[in-house]
Design a protein around this motif. Structure first.
Motif, short mmCIF file in Angstrom:
data_model
loop_
_atom_site.label_atom_id
_atom_site.label_comp_id
_atom_site.label_asym_id
_atom_site.label_seq_id
_atom_site.Cartn_x
_atom_site.Cartn_y
_atom_site.Cartn_z
N LYS A 80 0.83 -1.20 0.00
CA LYS A 80 0.00 0.00 0.00
C LYS A 80 0.86 1.25 0.00
CE LYS A 80 -3.90 2.15 2.40
NZ LYS A 80 -4.86 2.04 3.54
N GLU A 81 1.97 1.21 0.73
CA GLU A 81 2.85 2.39 0.84
C GLU A 81 3.64 2.63 -0.43
OE1 GLU A 81 3.68 2.19 5.67
OE2 GLU A 81 4.87 0.98 4.29
N LEU A 82 3.71 1.62 -1.31
CA LEU A 82 4.41 1.81 -2.57
C LEU A 82 3.76 2.89 -3.43
CD1 LEU A 82 5.31 -1.83 -3.72
CD2 LEU A 82 6.78 -0.15 -2.60
N ASN A 83 2.48 3.17 -3.18
CA ASN A 83 1.80 4.21 -3.95
C ASN A 83 2.45 5.58 -3.75
OD1 ASN A 83 -0.16 2.63 -5.23
ND2 ASN A 83 -1.43 2.61 -3.38
N VAL A 84 3.11 5.76 -2.61
CA VAL A 84 3.83 7.01 -2.38
C VAL A 84 4.99 7.12 -3.37
CG1 VAL A 84 5.23 8.32 -0.73
CG2 VAL A 84 3.19 7.08 0.06
N LEU A 85 5.72 6.02 -3.57
CA LEU A 85 6.81 6.02 -4.54
C LEU A 85 6.28 6.33 -5.93
CD1 LEU A 85 8.81 2.80 -3.47
CD2 LEU A 85 9.22 5.16 -2.77
N LEU A 86 5.15 5.73 -6.27
CA LEU A 86 4.57 5.93 -7.59
C LEU A 86 4.14 7.38 -7.80
CD1 LEU A 86 3.58 4.80 -10.28
CD2 LEU A 86 1.42 4.22 -9.14
N GLU A 87 3.44 7.93 -6.82
CA GLU A 87 2.96 9.31 -6.94
C GLU A 87 4.11 10.29 -7.13
OE1 GLU A 87 0.70 9.84 -3.42
OE2 GLU A 87 -0.90 8.45 -4.05
N GLN A 88 5.19 10.08 -6.39
CA GLN A 88 6.33 10.99 -6.50
C GLN A 88 7.03 10.83 -7.85
OE1 GLN A 88 8.59 10.09 -2.95
NE2 GLN A 88 7.08 11.06 -1.62
N ALA A 89 7.10 9.61 -8.36
CA ALA A 89 7.69 9.39 -9.67
C ALA A 89 6.84 10.02 -10.77
CB ALA A 89 7.87 7.89 -9.93
N GLN A 90 5.53 9.88 -10.66
CA GLN A 90 4.64 10.39 -11.71
C GLN A 90 4.59 11.91 -11.75
OE1 GLN A 90 0.96 8.29 -10.93
NE2 GLN A 90 1.46 6.72 -12.45
N GLN A 91 5.00 12.56 -10.69
CA GLN A 91 5.10 14.02 -10.72
C GLN A 91 6.17 14.47 -11.71
OE1 GLN A 91 5.74 15.29 -6.67
NE2 GLN A 91 3.78 14.44 -5.96
N VAL A 92 7.15 13.62 -11.94
CA VAL A 92 8.23 13.93 -12.88
C VAL A 92 8.01 13.26 -14.23
CG1 VAL A 92 10.73 13.73 -13.29
CG2 VAL A 92 9.87 14.16 -10.98
N TYR A 93 7.57 12.00 -14.17
CA TYR A 93 7.38 11.20 -15.39
C TYR A 93 6.03 10.48 -15.28
CZ TYR A 93 8.17 7.58 -18.91
OH TYR A 93 8.04 6.74 -19.99
N PRO A 94 4.99 11.02 -15.90
CA PRO A 94 3.64 10.49 -15.73
C PRO A 94 3.46 9.03 -16.13
CG PRO A 94 3.56 12.68 -16.70
CD PRO A 94 4.99 12.27 -16.70
N GLU A 95 4.32 8.50 -17.01
CA GLU A 95 4.17 7.12 -17.48
C GLU A 95 4.82 6.10 -16.54
OE1 GLU A 95 2.21 6.24 -20.00
OE2 GLU A 95 1.74 8.39 -20.02
N ALA A 96 5.31 6.55 -15.39
CA ALA A 96 5.90 5.62 -14.42
C ALA A 96 4.85 4.65 -13.89
CB ALA A 96 6.54 6.38 -13.26
N ARG A 97 5.26 3.41 -13.65
CA ARG A 97 4.38 2.39 -13.12
C ARG A 97 5.11 1.59 -12.05
NH1 ARG A 97 1.61 5.26 -15.50
NH2 ARG A 97 0.05 4.85 -17.12
N LEU A 98 4.36 0.99 -11.14
CA LEU A 98 4.94 0.06 -10.17
C LEU A 98 5.00 -1.32 -10.81
CD1 LEU A 98 2.97 1.01 -6.93
CD2 LEU A 98 5.35 1.61 -7.45
N THR A 99 6.10 -2.04 -10.63
CA THR A 99 6.11 -3.45 -11.01
C THR A 99 5.74 -4.29 -9.80
OG1 THR A 99 8.45 -3.84 -10.48
CG2 THR A 99 7.94 -3.03 -12.71
N LYS A 100 5.19 -5.46 -10.07
CA LYS A 100 4.85 -6.40 -8.99
C LYS A 100 5.24 -7.80 -9.44
CE LYS A 100 1.28 -3.66 -6.78
NZ LYS A 100 -0.06 -3.66 -6.13
N ASP A 101 5.45 -8.66 -8.48
CA ASP A 101 5.87 -10.03 -8.79
C ASP A 101 4.90 -10.69 -9.76
OD1 ASP A 101 7.79 -9.48 -6.92
OD2 ASP A 101 7.46 -11.29 -5.73
N ARG A 102 5.50 -11.33 -10.77
CA ARG A 102 4.80 -12.10 -11.81
C ARG A 102 3.96 -11.23 -12.75
NH1 ARG A 102 5.43 -14.78 -7.41
NH2 ARG A 102 3.50 -14.08 -6.43
N MET A 103 4.28 -9.95 -12.79
CA MET A 103 3.65 -9.06 -13.76
C MET A 103 4.25 -9.31 -15.15
SD MET A 103 3.83 -4.87 -13.87
CE MET A 103 2.63 -4.60 -12.58
#
Length: 308
Positions: A277-300
């Motif tokens: 759940k806390e990984l969304n913080v990493l994603l939000e901060q990345a998307q402020q710079v690069y909107p196409e950023a995504r989180l990877t997850k196991d077996r994606m």
């Protein structure tokens, strides 16, 4: 020709019940390439039901435990099938010692050739039909490298309607034009390939970057990637810790993606301090710079299509 990446593990430092350690499998038609092999790699491979025992080559970023502890099991299980092709393993200094010591201490039965090549300078380390894999230096607490797989340009698209207008009969002459050869039409006029074949089309590019402090030079190495898998270990406020441990924040990873003009970027190698759940913080901060950023997850699974 299909290309797809499978995230086998997205965690860093220590495995969690829901997050294996860093590992990515890239499939390009019948070729399989493994980038790092942290603990849990075998589990994800088996759960995805991939034909992983035919992996062509393994590319190791560095010899910290969270990136290589899954490799001995891969080597042993690959011996359960008939295999004559060698397995190539690439990595910085110490990778050969690690592989050889593991084989000796674990008394591995290996029924296929293993070729280990240590990387001492940046450049092309592996070549195949229509592509090559290149290494480049990163900066971590020990020698570490990143990798890109780059396809060669594809021939331009053949225009059959134009060929018919130019009185070139369908058959072998069409094949010659598509191979870049000039032909003579029914009226005895020379027809050049560029009259019926479009401009060359670019191939695809996959890049893998993990365990490094932020370096502006990385953007040049991964420039134009269709998919960049890049570590984003920490959130804002942990810049000093990231610098000390020579890792990156997700915002720094996004800066690389933006500056390199990549099409997509998947964050990987998260600190175990962050639950899912806390990984969304990493994603939000990345998307402020690069909107196409995504989180990877196991077996994606991430498809890497051609861009026409």
């Amino acid at each position: 020709m299909n290309m797809e990446a499978f995230i086998l593990g997205c965690g860093g430092m220590m495995p969690l019940p829901y997050r294996h350690l860093t590992s990515v499998l890239l499939r390009r038609d019948g070729d399989l390439f493994l980038f790092d092999g942290g603990e849990g790699t075998q589990v994800s491979l088996r759960r995805l039901n991939l034909k992983w025992k035919k992996i062509n080559a393994i590319f190791v970023s560095h010899t910290h435990a969270d990136h290589v502890t899954g490799l001995p099991g891969i080597l042993m299980l690959s011996s359960q099938v008939d295999r004559t092709e060698p397995l190539y393993i690439f990595g910085p200094p110490k990778i050969a010692e690690y592989i050889e010591t593991s084989r000796k201490v674990l008394d591995m039965y290996i029924n296929y050739p293993i070729v280990v090549k240590e990387i001492t300078e940046p450049g092309v380390v592996y070549e195949g039909d229509g592509f090559y894999i290149r290494s480049f230096p990163l900066e971590h607490t020990k020698t570490c490298v990143g990798y890109t797989l780059e396809e060669l340009d594809r021939p331009g698209e053949f225009n059959p309607e134009e060929a018919e207008k130019l009185k070139i009969p369908k058959g072998p002459l069409w094949g010659k034009l598509q191979r870049g050869e000039s032909v003579v039409n029914e009226d005895g006029i020379e027809i050049k390939p560029e009259q019926v074949v479009g401009k060359n089309r670019s191939g695809r590019k996959f890049s893998f970057v993990t365990d490094t402090m932020y370096l502006p030079s990385i953007a040049k190495e991964v420039k134009g990637s269709d998919l960049l898998i890049c570590e984003g270990m920490f959130a804002d406020g942990c810049e000093d810790q990231a610098k000390e441990k020579k890792h990156m924040t997700s915002r720094q990873a996004a800066t690389i993606a933006r500056d390199a003009n990549v099409l997509r970027m998947g964050l990987i190698h998260y600190s175990p301090r962050y639950n899912d759940k806390e990984l969304n913080v990493l994603l939000e901060q990345a998307q402020q710079v690069y909107p196409e950023a995504r989180l990877t997850k196991d077996r994606m699974r991430i498809e890497i299509p051609y861009v026409e």
